[in-house]
Write an enzyme that holds these catalytic residues in place. Sequence first.
Site, PDB file in Angstrom:
ATOM      1  N   HIS A 262       0.813  -1.221   0.000  1.00 26.79           N
ATOM      2  CA  HIS A 262       0.000   0.000   0.000  1.00 26.79           C
ATOM      3  C   HIS A 262       0.849   1.274   0.000  1.00 26.79           C
ATOM      4  CE1 HIS A 262       0.821   0.002   4.321  1.00 26.79           C
ATOM      5  NE2 HIS A 262       0.297   1.205   4.406  1.00 26.79           N
ATOM      6  N   LYS A 266       5.819   5.356  -1.567  1.00 23.56           N
ATOM      7  CA  LYS A 266       6.716   6.132  -0.688  1.00 23.56           C
ATOM      8  C   LYS A 266       8.171   6.052  -1.145  1.00 23.56           C
ATOM      9  CE  LYS A 266       4.272   6.764   3.597  1.00 23.56           C
ATOM     10  NZ  LYS A 266       4.107   6.356   4.994  1.00 23.56           N
TER      11      LYS A 266
END
Length: 435
Positions: A262, A266
């Site tokens: 998920h 990043k």
Amino acid sequence: MQVRLIDLIGVLSRALDLVSRTLGKHHAHVGCMAARIAGRMELSPVMQRDVLLAGMLHDAGAVALHINLESLGFEADIHTHARAGQLLFGNFSGLESVAAIIGEHHTSWAHLADSGMENELALAAAIVNLVDFVDVRLDRTKPYDGQFARVLEAAQREAGGKFNPDCVNVFRDMVAEPDSLSGLFAPEECLCTDAHEQLETIVLNAWEVLGLCGLFAQVIDFRSRFTATHSRGVAIVAQDLARLFNFDVDDRHAMYVAGLLHDIGKLAVPSRLLEKPGKLEEDEFLAVQDHAVVGEYILGGVPGLEKVCEWGTQHHERLDGSGYPLGRSADQLSLGSRIMQVADVFTAITEDRPYRDGMNAEQTANVLRAQVDKGALDPEVVQVLMTHLDDINETRMREQRRAKQEFEAFAEAVHHASLSEIEDNLSSVCIAGGA
Ligand SMILES: [Fe+2]
Ligand SMILES: [Fe+2]
Ligand SMILES: [Fe+2]
């Protein structure tokens, strides 16, 4: 759940290529060019395939170890990140040779030729070493074509020492043929290599997808010591909730993988922002929020990962439209996405971080209820979580403890590997010096 190996490796490779802006598409370039050279050198079909995969993943160890890709000039970092990459992928059945190539992708040919390593494997590592050298010297702001002659000259100066002379000669031939390198840097060019064609037939089953994505989660999480086990926690909580909502086994696997990946976006967020103590400035906050859109770029369109992409990349959306990246409303958010949103918030507030302890049951209940009252989180999902709070929290803690032990074992193994590497180098210096 079934996903082609090349598609799944492509997910991590795309993510790795977002870490450095100055070295954009480095892994795609290295994979493509290495596969082309391996084909010309007539390496076996299996080795051509492994060279492509190794090129696509070769600096994963640097990302996991938080080493700047642009500053990979320091000897210690060079060997450490190569070994780290080898350790990451070495235990995955079917990727043993890929891991071995990654482990030696900065080893000089002079050293490799003497190492006793199997000949074809040594050549494969030598190819990635040369191609890596070439690609980091290409200026992304200028047309590539005019730059190859300069880089070839630099490689030729090191032929026989740092680089395998046959690899350098093949590269020289490619530079001399006007068409052989142009277009090579478009990742879709990779699709035409024999290596890629072979890989299209390798399809992973659910357990293999889970295993490989577990490794990806390590690269994502290890990068920031603040959240070193976060994805594993989210994955297990989301999977538990999916089970309580009677998702079938395939969807429970997809939910676990969605949790693992998920936050894959990043990797594109500068780590100084992820680790900034205190409040983020507005532009910094927007840059961090980008990870949700980036996640969609990385995971979108991969056959077999449709639900993983939907559930994983909507974890910051909220039912009242206050979330991001798109501010979707309740009627646009499936139960799977709502579960992921709750699993992410729950894990974030209950896990311990270096700068604060996780919340206790009462504080957790207060935060989740406030989010439900606000209309942000799904009331039914939160209700089910609260009903099974102790069990789910116990499972989360166990899973994150396991992930932490794996992180520590990995760090320890990298430390040992780099120490013995330094000792090896010292002894070869002594032997060469006649001491
Ligand atoms: Fe490297
Ligand atoms: Fe590299
Ligand atoms: Fe996130």
